[in-house]
Design a protein around this motif. Structure first.
Motif, PDB file in Angstrom:
ATOM      1  N   SER A 337       0.846  -1.189   0.000  1.00 44.00           N
ATOM      2  CA  SER A 337       0.000   0.000   0.000  1.00 44.00           C
ATOM      3  C   SER A 337       0.883   1.240   0.000  1.00 44.00           C
ATOM      4  CB  SER A 337      -0.917   0.037   1.227  1.00 44.00           C
ATOM      5  OG  SER A 337      -1.908  -0.954   1.180  1.00 44.00           O
ATOM      6  N   LEU A 338       0.418   2.268  -0.688  1.00 41.88           N
ATOM      7  CA  LEU A 338       1.096   3.562  -0.627  1.00 41.88           C
ATOM      8  C   LEU A 338       0.628   4.240   0.657  1.00 41.88           C
ATOM      9  CD1 LEU A 338       0.569   4.654  -4.352  1.00 41.88           C
ATOM     10  CD2 LEU A 338       2.581   3.539  -3.357  1.00 41.88           C
ATOM     11  N   ARG A 339       1.333   3.932   1.732  1.00 41.50           N
ATOM     12  CA  ARG A 339       0.963   4.490   3.030  1.00 41.50           C
ATOM     13  C   ARG A 339       2.216   4.676   3.880  1.00 41.50           C
ATOM     14  NH1 ARG A 339      -2.071  -0.594   4.757  1.00 41.50           N
ATOM     15  NH2 ARG A 339      -3.870   0.801   4.933  1.00 41.50           N
ATOM     16  N   LYS A 340       2.101   5.539   4.855  1.00 43.70           N
ATOM     17  CA  LYS A 340       3.201   5.813   5.768  1.00 43.70           C
ATOM     18  C   LYS A 340       3.627   4.529   6.461  1.00 43.70           C
ATOM     19  CE  LYS A 340       4.529   8.885   9.591  1.00 43.70           C
ATOM     20  NZ  LYS A 340       4.066   9.970  10.496  1.00 43.70           N
ATOM     21  N   GLY A 341       4.922   4.236   6.422  1.00 44.94           N
ATOM     22  CA  GLY A 341       5.459   3.071   7.105  1.00 44.94           C
ATOM     23  C   GLY A 341       5.577   1.827   6.260  1.00 44.94           C
ATOM     24  N   ASP A 342       4.981   1.800   5.052  1.00 47.96           N
ATOM     25  CA  ASP A 342       5.103   0.623   4.185  1.00 47.96           C
ATOM     26  C   ASP A 342       6.459   0.679   3.488  1.00 47.96           C
ATOM     27  OD1 ASP A 342       4.981  -1.303   2.072  1.00 47.96           O
ATOM     28  OD2 ASP A 342       2.796  -1.224   2.135  1.00 47.96           O
ATOM     29  N   GLN A 343       7.343  -0.241   3.853  1.00 44.84           N
ATOM     30  CA  GLN A 343       8.713  -0.226   3.352  1.00 44.84           C
ATOM     31  C   GLN A 343       8.916  -1.087   2.101  1.00 44.84           C
ATOM     32  OE1 GLN A 343      11.026   1.919   4.636  1.00 44.84           O
ATOM     33  NE2 GLN A 343       9.206   2.601   5.779  1.00 44.84           N
ATOM     34  N   THR A 344       7.823  -1.477   1.443  1.00 45.91           N
ATOM     35  CA  THR A 344       7.935  -2.228   0.197  1.00 45.91           C
ATOM     36  C   THR A 344       8.693  -1.399  -0.830  1.00 45.91           C
ATOM     37  OG1 THR A 344       5.811  -3.300   0.617  1.00 45.91           O
ATOM     38  CG2 THR A 344       6.663  -3.409  -1.634  1.00 45.91           C
ATOM     39  N   LEU A 345       9.725  -1.990  -1.414  1.00 43.77           N
ATOM     40  CA  LEU A 345      10.505  -1.297  -2.446  1.00 43.77           C
ATOM     41  C   LEU A 345       9.792  -1.385  -3.780  1.00 43.77           C
ATOM     42  CD1 LEU A 345      14.132  -2.517  -1.606  1.00 43.77           C
ATOM     43  CD2 LEU A 345      13.120  -0.299  -1.072  1.00 43.77           C
ATOM     44  N   LEU A 346       9.700  -0.253  -4.466  1.00 46.44           N
ATOM     45  CA  LEU A 346       9.091  -0.236  -5.794  1.00 46.44           C
ATOM     46  C   LEU A 346      10.009  -0.935  -6.796  1.00 46.44           C
ATOM     47  CD1 LEU A 346       7.660   3.388  -6.003  1.00 46.44           C
ATOM     48  CD2 LEU A 346       6.542   1.298  -5.197  1.00 46.44           C
ATOM     49  N   ARG A 347       9.397  -1.740  -7.659  1.00 46.88           N
ATOM     50  CA  ARG A 347      10.130  -2.450  -8.706  1.00 46.88           C
ATOM     51  C   ARG A 347       9.407  -2.261 -10.023  1.00 46.88           C
ATOM     52  NH1 ARG A 347      10.094  -8.398  -6.423  1.00 46.88           N
ATOM     53  NH2 ARG A 347      11.158  -8.832  -8.394  1.00 46.88           N
ATOM     54  N   PRO A 348      10.144  -2.199 -11.141  1.00 50.74           N
ATOM     55  CA  PRO A 348       9.476  -2.099 -12.442  1.00 50.74           C
ATOM     56  C   PRO A 348       8.494  -3.247 -12.629  1.00 50.74           C
ATOM     57  CG  PRO A 348      11.826  -1.691 -12.681  1.00 50.74           C
ATOM     58  CD  PRO A 348      11.627  -2.163 -11.268  1.00 50.74           C
ATOM     59  N   GLY A 349       7.304  -2.916 -13.107  1.00 53.26           N
ATOM     60  CA  GLY A 349       6.263  -3.922 -13.295  1.00 53.26           C
ATOM     61  C   GLY A 349       5.203  -3.907 -12.217  1.00 53.26           C
ATOM     62  N   MET A 350       5.468  -3.260 -11.092  1.00 52.12           N
ATOM     63  CA  MET A 350       4.405  -3.092 -10.096  1.00 52.12           C
ATOM     64  C   MET A 350       3.373  -2.094 -10.631  1.00 52.12           C
ATOM     65  SD  MET A 350       6.375  -2.888  -6.440  1.00 52.12           S
ATOM     66  CE  MET A 350       7.105  -4.322  -5.655  1.00 52.12           C
ATOM     67  N   VAL A 351       2.118  -2.303 -10.256  1.00 55.55           N
ATOM     68  CA  VAL A 351       1.040  -1.415 -10.691  1.00 55.55           C
ATOM     69  C   VAL A 351       0.222  -1.001  -9.471  1.00 55.55           C
ATOM     70  CG1 VAL A 351      -0.988  -1.152 -12.166  1.00 55.55           C
ATOM     71  CG2 VAL A 351       0.938  -2.554 -12.947  1.00 55.55           C
ATOM     72  N   PHE A 352      -0.068   0.294  -9.389  1.00 55.28           N
ATOM     73  CA  PHE A 352      -0.811   0.836  -8.257  1.00 55.28           C
ATOM     74  C   PHE A 352      -1.944   1.727  -8.733  1.00 55.28           C
ATOM     75  CE2 PHE A 352       3.348  -0.080  -6.489  1.00 55.28           C
ATOM     76  CZ  PHE A 352       3.076  -0.552  -5.218  1.00 55.28           C
ATOM     77  N   HIS A 353      -2.975   1.822  -7.903  1.00 56.14           N
ATOM     78  CA  HIS A 353      -3.982   2.862  -8.044  1.00 56.14           C
ATOM     79  C   HIS A 353      -3.684   3.897  -6.971  1.00 56.14           C
ATOM     80  CE1 HIS A 353      -8.398   4.296  -7.525  1.00 56.14           C
ATOM     81  NE2 HIS A 353      -7.798   4.989  -8.483  1.00 56.14           N
ATOM     82  N   MET A 354      -3.221   5.092  -7.402  1.00 55.66           N
ATOM     83  CA  MET A 354      -2.980   6.188  -6.472  1.00 55.66           C
ATOM     84  C   MET A 354      -4.304   6.930  -6.294  1.00 55.66           C
ATOM     85  SD  MET A 354      -0.095   9.231  -6.482  1.00 55.66           S
ATOM     86  CE  MET A 354       1.300   8.096  -6.311  1.00 55.66           C
ATOM     87  N   MET A 355      -4.833   6.869  -5.078  1.00 52.74           N
ATOM     88  CA  MET A 355      -6.200   7.300  -4.798  1.00 52.74           C
ATOM     89  C   MET A 355      -6.208   8.399  -3.735  1.00 52.74           C
ATOM     90  SD  MET A 355      -9.413   7.471  -4.111  1.00 52.74           S
ATOM     91  CE  MET A 355     -11.003   7.085  -4.778  1.00 52.74           C
ATOM     92  N   PRO A 356      -5.886   9.654  -4.118  1.00 49.06           N
ATOM     93  CA  PRO A 356      -5.828  10.723  -3.120  1.00 49.06           C
ATOM     94  C   PRO A 356      -7.180  11.335  -2.812  1.00 49.06           C
ATOM     95  CG  PRO A 356      -5.192  11.588  -5.238  1.00 49.06           C
ATOM     96  CD  PRO A 356      -5.479  10.121  -5.454  1.00 49.06           C
ATOM     97  N   GLY A 357      -8.210  10.484  -2.666  1.00 50.53           N
ATOM     98  CA  GLY A 357      -9.547  10.985  -2.362  1.00 50.53           C
ATOM     99  C   GLY A 357      -9.590  11.642  -0.990  1.00 50.53           C
ATOM    100  N   LEU A 358     -10.286  12.733  -0.926  1.00 47.06           N
ATOM    101  CA  LEU A 358     -10.515  13.420   0.346  1.00 47.06           C
ATOM    102  C   LEU A 358     -12.010  13.462   0.606  1.00 47.06           C
ATOM    103  CD1 LEU A 358      -8.107  16.524   0.187  1.00 47.06           C
ATOM    104  CD2 LEU A 358      -7.740  14.345   1.362  1.00 47.06           C
ATOM    105  N   TRP A 359     -12.413  12.957   1.759  1.00 49.27           N
ATOM    106  CA  TRP A 359     -13.809  12.994   2.165  1.00 49.27           C
ATOM    107  C   TRP A 359     -13.874  13.809   3.451  1.00 49.27           C
ATOM    108  CZ3 TRP A 359     -11.231   8.565   0.539  1.00 49.27           C
ATOM    109  CH2 TRP A 359     -11.599   8.119  -0.743  1.00 49.27           C
ATOM    110  N   LEU A 360     -14.203  15.082   3.285  1.00 53.92           N
ATOM    111  CA  LEU A 360     -14.194  16.027   4.390  1.00 53.92           C
ATOM    112  C   LEU A 360     -15.582  16.105   5.015  1.00 53.92           C
ATOM    113  CD1 LEU A 360     -12.012  18.707   2.568  1.00 53.92           C
ATOM    114  CD2 LEU A 360     -11.261  16.781   3.983  1.00 53.92           C
ATOM    115  N   ASP A 361     -15.796  17.064   5.902  1.00 50.71           N
ATOM    116  CA  ASP A 361     -17.064  17.130   6.620  1.00 50.71           C
ATOM    117  C   ASP A 361     -18.246  17.360   5.693  1.00 50.71           C
ATOM    118  OD1 ASP A 361     -15.784  16.703   9.005  1.00 50.71           O
ATOM    119  OD2 ASP A 361     -15.638  18.832   9.514  1.00 50.71           O
TER     120      ASP A 361
END
Length: 391
Positions: A337-361
């Protein structure tokens, strides 16, 4: 009979070899896989049959995996896998939703492979591995040692081959077509369900070059007050003259899924909402620009988070997750996961959904990007502009 295989046999062989190597490292003799995505990854199997017990067995002492499923789904295994006939095993209908356990059938196949006293790995956290399944297997194989091998295959799946990336590019183009169709359909007075219907039509129709398939989840139409709910369902209400729609769509090609979210304003939004969109896009781009092989998931999230913080905002949820082969109920691979503390090293061929959704009040906004990690950075898998759309 025509085979519906989308990868060369050599690629399947490499996948199985990688799984066996990890099994050997962990001291696992036999691996019982319940997750449909892992069945598809290792054998090609594709049918909507996972609502009944279904397994793929990988054994160190057996060349090919063995598929086990309901008798009527055997034909799909013959059509969609490379497996030889003897490695396609089907149980009779008397095991289906009855007092009999199909896991007794699975246990008998495991015994053929020397599983009576073996060390057996199972997917304890899998969506399709129930407490009853585990209890029945333990009862049927009392001398075996069961160990948790959850996400063993998922971590191998996380790095996609060039052939997989090629299919995901097609899934991304389907997602773009779906989003374009949705934006074209959205108008005041149009019912929410008719927007969903247009999206579904495009999901299946795909593009002029290739068709699509059902996604892991329904599309999310988060409209009006529901814009602050990330996974809301649509209604049959007409769209008002002024509202906000957060739309998350999923293009799927040969079971490979690419996610795409955009916010659409019906009517001119408040100036503060324009500014919020600009902030989210700036932070999203900062995260994408930080993607490099050898960096950690946490470092990518950090680039996004610091940019967002400069404008006084904070995102509580993770920024993104690994995607690829997907079956209901979710496309996420349950790995990095793209989250604080996840030490997974990025490697070519990995695929992610970057989801910067904000749900405010009182407002929500979702402008996202699916991407593949490349040798030098990232490749966007969709081309819909990263912006707020206004109708």
């Amino acid at each position: 009979m025509k085979k519906e295989l989308h990868f060369e046999r050599a690629e399947f062989a490499a996948r199985v070899a990688a799984v066996k190597s990890e099994m050997g490292r962990r001291g696992i003799d036999i691996l019982l896989l319940s997750e449909p995505a892992n069945h598809n990854y290792l054998t090609g199997y594709n049918a909507y049959s996972f609502y009944t017990p279904q397994m793929v067995i990988v054994a160190l002492n057996h060349d090919e995996p063995i598929w086990i499923g309901r008798f009527m789904d055997r034909i799909s295994a013959l059509m969609t896998t490379y497996l030889t006939d003897e490695n396609i095993r089907a149980y009779s209908d008397r095991y289906v939703q009855s007092a009999l356990s199909p896991y007794d059938f699975v246990a008998d196949v495991a015994k053929e492979l020397g599983g009576e006293k073996a060390r057996i790995g199972v997917e304890m956290g899998g969506y399709y591995y129930s407490a009853r399944a585990h209890a029945d297997l333990v009862r049927a194989l009392p001398l075996a040692q069961f160990v948790d091998a959850d996400v063993l295959v998922n971590w191998i799946r996380i790095v996609k081959s060039p052939a997989e990336i090629s299919i995901m590019r097609q899934a991304g183009r389907i997602a773009d077509a779906m989003m374009e169709r949705a934006i074209d359909t959205i108008e005041p007075g149009v019912r929410e369900c008719d927007v969903a219907a247009a999206v579904y039509h495009q999901m299946m129709s795909g593009t002029p070059e290739f068709g699509g398939a059902y996604a892991c989840t329904p599309p999310y139409l988060c409209i009006g007050e529901r814009q602050i709910a990330p996974h809301a369902a649509w209604t049959d209400e007409p769209l008002p003259a002024s509202t906000t729609i957060n739309l998350e769509l999923f293009g799927n090609r040969h079971r490979y899924q690419v996610n795409l979210s955009r916010s659409i304003s019906v009517g001119k939004p408040a100036s503060s909402y324009y500014k919020l969109a600009d902030v989210v896009v700036e932070a999203l781009n900062a995260g994408l620009e930080s993607v490099r092989p050898g960096r950690t998931c946490s470092e990518v999230e950090d680039a996004f988070r610091h940019t967002l913080a400069r404008h006084g905002f904070e995102k509580e949820a993770r920024l993104g997750y690994s995607i690829g082969v997907g079956f209901p109920p979710a496309v996420g691979e349950r790995t990095a996961s793209l989250r604080k503390g996840d030490q997974t090293l990025l490697r070519p061929g990995m695929v992610f959904h970057m989801m910067p959704g904000l749900w405010l009040d009182d407002v929500g906004i979702t402008i996202t990007q699916s991407f593949a990690v490349t040798d030098r950075g990232h490749e966007p898998l969709t081309s819909t502009p990263r912006k707020l759309f206004v109708k």
